[in-house]
Scaffold this motif. Structure first.
Motif, mmCIF file in Angstrom:
data_model
loop_
_atom_site.group_PDB
_atom_site.id
_atom_site.type_symbol
_atom_site.label_atom_id
_atom_site.label_comp_id
_atom_site.label_asym_id
_atom_site.label_seq_id
_atom_site.Cartn_x
_atom_site.Cartn_y
_atom_site.Cartn_z
ATOM 1 N N SER A 159 0.920 -1.115 -0.061
ATOM 2 C CA SER A 159 -0.047 0.108 0.042
ATOM 3 C C SER A 159 1.066 1.111 0.273
ATOM 4 O O SER A 159 1.917 1.637 0.540
ATOM 5 C CB SER A 159 -0.710 -0.142 1.862
ATOM 6 O OG SER A 159 -0.462 0.196 2.079
ATOM 7 N N CYS A 160 0.063 2.731 -0.485
ATOM 8 C CA CYS A 160 1.123 3.426 -0.192
ATOM 9 C C CYS A 160 0.829 4.104 1.174
ATOM 10 O O CYS A 160 1.182 5.278 1.082
ATOM 11 C CB CYS A 160 0.117 4.552 -1.275
ATOM 12 S SG CYS A 160 -0.690 5.632 -0.627
ATOM 13 N N GLY A 178 -9.188 -0.722 1.687
ATOM 14 C CA GLY A 178 -8.785 0.002 -0.098
ATOM 15 C C GLY A 178 -8.638 0.073 -1.480
ATOM 16 O O GLY A 178 -8.459 -1.675 -1.178
ATOM 17 N N ILE A 179 -9.157 0.256 -2.306
ATOM 18 C CA ILE A 179 -9.002 0.155 -3.364
ATOM 19 C C ILE A 179 -7.692 -0.967 -3.988
ATOM 20 O O ILE A 179 -8.146 -2.035 -4.729
ATOM 21 C CB ILE A 179 -9.746 0.654 -4.399
ATOM 22 C CG1 ILE A 179 -9.999 0.657 -5.943
ATOM 23 C CG2 ILE A 179 -8.620 1.440 -4.727
ATOM 24 C CD1 ILE A 179 -11.071 -0.094 -5.243
ATOM 25 N N PHE A 236 -2.669 1.218 -8.985
ATOM 26 C CA PHE A 236 -1.176 0.794 -9.752
ATOM 27 C C PHE A 236 -1.500 -0.613 -10.127
ATOM 28 O O PHE A 236 -0.392 -1.547 -10.800
ATOM 29 C CB PHE A 236 -0.465 0.141 -8.419
ATOM 30 C CG PHE A 236 -0.202 1.528 -7.326
ATOM 31 C CD1 PHE A 236 0.594 2.692 -7.742
ATOM 32 C CD2 PHE A 236 -0.672 1.257 -5.916
ATOM 33 C CE1 PHE A 236 0.911 3.711 -7.285
ATOM 34 C CE2 PHE A 236 -0.595 2.030 -5.266
ATOM 35 C CZ PHE A 236 0.319 3.356 -5.527
ATOM 36 N N ARG A 256 0.440 8.912 -4.689
ATOM 37 C CA ARG A 256 0.330 7.840 -3.665
ATOM 38 C C ARG A 256 1.311 7.121 -3.726
ATOM 39 O O ARG A 256 1.196 5.723 -3.766
ATOM 40 C CB ARG A 256 -0.771 7.051 -4.862
ATOM 41 C CG ARG A 256 -2.430 7.006 -4.604
ATOM 42 C CD ARG A 256 -3.570 6.920 -5.318
ATOM 43 N NE ARG A 256 -4.288 7.770 -5.294
ATOM 44 C CZ ARG A 256 -4.655 9.047 -5.421
ATOM 45 N NH1 ARG A 256 -4.404 10.248 -6.007
ATOM 46 N NH2 ARG A 256 -6.489 9.209 -4.405
ATOM 47 N N GLY A 297 -1.582 5.355 2.630
ATOM 48 C CA GLY A 297 -2.702 6.037 2.903
ATOM 49 C C GLY A 297 -4.057 5.543 3.967
ATOM 50 O O GLY A 297 -4.324 5.691 4.800
ATOM 51 N N CYS A 298 -3.940 4.243 3.363
ATOM 52 C CA CYS A 298 -4.578 3.288 4.251
ATOM 53 C C CYS A 298 -4.514 2.611 5.027
ATOM 54 O O CYS A 298 -5.597 2.962 6.763
ATOM 55 C CB CYS A 298 -5.597 2.072 3.391
ATOM 56 S SG CYS A 298 -6.415 2.393 1.377
ATOM 57 N N ILE A 323 -5.653 11.617 1.644
ATOM 58 C CA ILE A 323 -5.268 11.626 0.223
ATOM 59 C C ILE A 323 -5.487 12.802 -0.781
ATOM 60 O O ILE A 323 -7.443 12.801 -0.300
ATOM 61 C CB ILE A 323 -5.071 10.803 -0.782
ATOM 62 C CG1 ILE A 323 -4.206 9.801 -0.201
ATOM 63 C CG2 ILE A 323 -4.768 11.067 -2.542
ATOM 64 C CD1 ILE A 323 -3.533 8.175 -0.811
ATOM 65 N N GLY A 328 -12.769 2.284 -1.282
ATOM 66 C CA GLY A 328 -11.984 3.930 -1.128
ATOM 67 C C GLY A 328 -10.332 4.062 -1.039
ATOM 68 O O GLY A 328 -9.754 2.905 -1.286
ATOM 69 N N CYS A 329 -10.373 4.856 -1.672
ATOM 70 C CA CYS A 329 -8.549 5.451 -1.926
ATOM 71 C C CYS A 329 -8.170 6.788 -1.195
ATOM 72 O O CYS A 329 -8.774 8.078 -1.525
ATOM 73 C CB CYS A 329 -8.159 5.320 -3.298
ATOM 74 S SG CYS A 329 -6.583 6.293 -3.521
ATOM 75 N N ALA A 330 -7.850 7.288 0.044
ATOM 76 C CA ALA A 330 -7.747 6.244 1.235
ATOM 77 C C ALA A 330 -9.460 5.581 1.453
ATOM 78 O O ALA A 330 -10.241 6.365 1.703
ATOM 79 C CB ALA A 330 -6.835 6.445 2.530
#
Ligand code: SF4
Lengths: 148, 359
Positions: A17-18, A83-84, A92, B63, A20-21, B148, A114-116
């Motif tokens: 993940s990035c 998260g998506i 990605f 991201r 965010g989540c 985000i 959701g993102c995030a």
């Protein structure tokens, strides 16, 4: 929400993940959102966990890790994709190193898009996971001929 | 010679929210060597520039990391604005500065919470994160997103903050500052906390330079470097101090980050006072051609963005060098010779962001 007879413990793993989540998952544990009021406790040990919460997609390097974590958890267990990215790869998806969502390697029971993903959505997902867990427990006990 | 044992650390570990793997070579309780293995979060998003056009790519690069997502977006758009050779309106510059500093406050508070969690001070962790939620609420109010929030665009920003909102935020910051002072009292003056942080993980100024440390890690070793002094966004109109410390240990890194939060409040207040009226974006036409470099000071240190365009809507190459990547070498250096129990703490004091590092 189904009646919960036990306090389910949750294991959080960050796939690819990035962050965010992840920080939203952590935000769920802290005072403002607080999943502990549903009896859900965050644990670091897969052998204690009932719910596996995964953020981020699966790549070649973390595939064996995710599989191993899942296999170390005792039955019955529930997988929740947050998260998506974890649902299907998200932004990605077209990256060369991403295999796809978590459902490519594990049976996912609850998807939180959701993102995030917002903490409210994550909590909703966890509560749904708790209900699924309860059902699985009943089924599991029936199969083994124990009283529910 | 004592027996050597190898202890695997990670990728899934209770104190680390993110996966990184270290093989710790131990002699009794002392770490003599640490061998990292990375790649658990590698997605390959730099290559995605070939498949997404330069406008869409902004949403991918944001991201890279969810914690400093705004700054990643800002670095990329400023690099693209250099290629397009556009000057953005002043108001947009100020708005970017305000959001960037708010991101810094959010990131440092997040880190302080995780640090408290790492040395087992659960209540402190909860308190810092409770404070951090206030910043997230402000993000949500001004942009619609919590972590985000994609408000950058090539040529400016997408959303404006009205005057009343800015005033309200400044008032909120006053309240936050008071609460933060109470918390910092615990972080900096508590006897137990000090005993965990003082004298642990020394990184001498020479090593910091030689091994290429970045951001607070470097400033805590007494080296005065801050990319904000280059004056991107509106930083050229704002005066601020570069916080440094001479003590070179974990305590110094904690101290530097805390002072930086106060400094960020100071910057935001100035920006709110000085912000001019006017447009928030200019139109950018055509496809980019050329190449550009951009350096941005992120909460974790200096990040570098490189973009090369070829006149089509797809970029040839995007390269991001993130601060955690350069901080890994100093980390491995400080790990050698430390106690096993201090390893999680040391990993945390570089403020690791693995998803930045591996992209
Ligand atoms: S869903 Fe979005 S915020 Fe969450 S890990 Fe993926 S890219 Fe990051």
């Amino acid at each position: 929400m189904a009646k919960v007879s036990k306090s389910p413990w949750m294991l959080h793993y960050d796939g690819s993940s990035c962050n965010g989540c992840d920080i939203e998952v952590l935000a769920c544990l802290t005072p403002v959102y607080d999943v502990e009021r549903f009896g859900v406790l965050n644990t670091g040990n897969p052998k204690h966990a009932d719910i596996l919460l995964i953020t981020g997609g699966i790549n070649t390097q973390n595939k064996p890790v995710v599989e191993q974590l899942y296999s170390q958890m005792p039955e019955p267990k529930v997988v929740c994709a947050v998260g998506i990215c974890a649902c299907n790869g998200g932004v990605f998806k077209d990256c060369y190193n991403i295999i796809g969502g978590v459902d490519k390697v594990l049976p996912v029971d609850v998807y939180v898009p959701g993102c995030a993903a917002r903490p409210n959505a994550i909590i909703d997902g966890v509560v749904k996971a708790v209900a699924v867990l309860e059902e699985k427990r009943k089924k599991y006990k029936k199969e083994r001929g124990e009283k529910a | 010679m004592a027996n050597r044992t190898i202890i695997p650390f990670g990728p899934q570990h209770p104190v680390l929210p993110e996966p990184i793997h270290l093989d710790l070579v131990l002699e009794d309780e002392k770490v003599v060597d640490a061998i990292p293995k990375i790649g658990y979060v590698h997605r390959g998003l730099e290559q995605l520039a070939e498949k997404r056009d330069f406008n869409d790519y902004l949403y991918v690069i944001e991201r890279t990391c969810g914690i400093c997502s705004f700054m990643h977006g800002m670095g990329y758009v400023e690099a693209m604005e250099r290629i397009f050779d556009t000057e953005i309106p002043d108001r947009a510059k100020y708005l970017r500065t305000i959001w960037a500093e708010m991101s810094r406050v959010h990131s440092h508070l997040l880190w302080l919470g995780l640090l408290a969690d790492a040395f087992g001070f659960e209540a402190l962790f909860y308190q810092t994160w409770r404070l951090r939620e206030q910043i997230l609420d402000m993000f949500e109010e001004s942009t619609g997103g919590r972590v985000i929030f994609s408000v950058n665009k090539i040529g400016g920003v997408l959303k404006d903050m009205p005057k009343e909102m800015l005033q309200k935020f400044v008032k909120n910051f006053d309240g936050m500052e008071k609460e933060l002072k109470k918390l910092t009292n615990v972080f900096l003056n508590d006897y137990t906390v000090q005993s965990r942080l003082k004298g642990v993980g020394m990184l001498s100024p020479q090593d910091a330079v030689y091994l290429g440390a970045a951001g607070p890690m470097m400033r805590a070793s007494g080296i005065k470097i801050d990319t904000r002094t280059l004056g991107y966004a509106a930083y050229s109109d704002i005066d601020f101090d570069i916080i440094t410390s001479k003590e070179c240990d974990c305590y110094a890194r904690c101290d530097v980050r805390i002072q930086e939060i106060f400094q960020s409040f100071h910057i935001i207040r100035q920006a709110v006072n000085k912000i001019p009226d006017g447009e928030i974006s200019v139109a950018v036409k055509g496809n980019p051609n050329g190449e550009a470099f951009m350096r941005v000071e992120q909460p974790r240190g200096e990040a570098i963005y490189y973009c090369r365009a070829n006149g089509t809507k797809f970029l040839d190459r995007v390269r991001v060098r993130t601060p955690t990547f350069t901080n890994l070498t100093p980390l491995l250096h400080t790990l050698k010779g430390c106690e096993l129990a201090d390893v999680p703490l040391l990993i945390l004091t570089i403020d690791p962001c693995i998803s930045c590092t591996e992209r």
